[in-house]
Design a protein around this motif. Sequence first.
Motif, PDB file in Angstrom:
ATOM      1  N   THR A   1       1.259  10.996 -14.867  1.00  0.00           N
ATOM      2  CA  THR A   1       1.227   9.667 -15.480  1.00  0.00           C
ATOM      3  C   THR A   1       0.908   8.609 -14.425  1.00  0.00           C
ATOM      4  N   THR A   2       1.601   8.681 -13.304  1.00  0.00           N
ATOM      5  CA  THR A   2       1.370   7.737 -12.217  1.00  0.00           C
ATOM      6  C   THR A   2      -0.066   7.833 -11.718  1.00  0.00           C
ATOM      7  N   LYS A   3      -0.555   9.039 -11.550  1.00  0.00           N
ATOM      8  CA  LYS A   3      -1.926   9.229 -11.047  1.00  0.00           C
ATOM      9  C   LYS A   3      -2.961   8.696 -12.042  1.00  0.00           C
TER      10      LYS A   3
ATOM     11  N   GLY B   1       0.835  -1.198   0.000  1.00  0.00           N
ATOM     12  CA  GLY B   1       0.000   0.000   0.000  1.00  0.00           C
ATOM     13  C   GLY B   1       0.867   1.244   0.000  1.00  0.00           C
ATOM     14  N   SER B   2       0.284   2.336  -0.454  1.00  0.00           N
ATOM     15  CA  SER B   2       1.064   3.557  -0.595  1.00  0.00           C
ATOM     16  C   SER B   2       0.141   4.761  -0.739  1.00  0.00           C
ATOM     17  N   THR B   3       0.650   5.926  -0.351  1.00  0.00           N
ATOM     18  CA  THR B   3      -0.058   7.154  -0.682  1.00  0.00           C
ATOM     19  C   THR B   3       0.256   7.489  -2.135  1.00  0.00           C
ATOM     20  N   SER B   4      -0.541   8.361  -2.707  1.00  0.00           N
ATOM     21  CA  SER B   4      -0.302   8.811  -4.069  1.00  0.00           C
ATOM     22  C   SER B   4       1.070   9.478  -4.168  1.00  0.00           C
TER      23      SER B   4
ATOM     24  N   ILE C   1      -4.733   6.095   1.054  1.00  0.00           N
ATOM     25  CA  ILE C   1      -3.802   4.980   0.904  1.00  0.00           C
ATOM     26  C   ILE C   1      -4.371   4.069  -0.176  1.00  0.00           C
ATOM     27  N   TYR C   2      -3.540   3.686  -1.102  1.00  0.00           N
ATOM     28  CA  TYR C   2      -3.932   2.802  -2.197  1.00  0.00           C
ATOM     29  C   TYR C   2      -3.371   1.407  -1.917  1.00  0.00           C
TER      30      TYR C   2
END
Length: 146
Positions: free
Chosen positions: A41-43, A21-24, A65-66
């Motif tokens: 691009t990542t977003k 998991g990760s934040t943007s 959090i993704y």
Amino acid sequence: MTNAISTSEWAILRVLWTLNGSTSRQLTDVMTRQKAWDPSTTKTLLRRLVDKGLVAVEGAVRKRIYHPTVLEKNLMTTHLQQAVTDMCAMKVGDALAGVLTETTLSQQDLATLITVLQQKLKDAPDTVACDCLPDDCTCTGGHTHD
């Protein structure tokens, strides 16, 4: 089966699986370092993965959090199985042998594969029928699909 996943989407998923998991912001920082991607691009790729149901979002807007919604091994197996299913049944063995020849595997990976292959050998048919043209195929093992 999930919609096709691009190479770039796989890159995002690999980071999310690695980080659990990760934040943007964290994700854009990693992808900028690894791939020299612009944060947009990542977003965009992250949004596509959310739309495909492969990534879930938790938390408030600035603290989201993704997390991947699928296990890495399960998604890899599903995609490899789909690729094999899409191939001519007579050519799968050759294709797998080619991939294995070009892939670096650990001693443990190879031992596992040998065990699986030994088990499959016990019940394997002498030949596998072509499934390229159902009800009409008259090809033999030497056919090509160029």
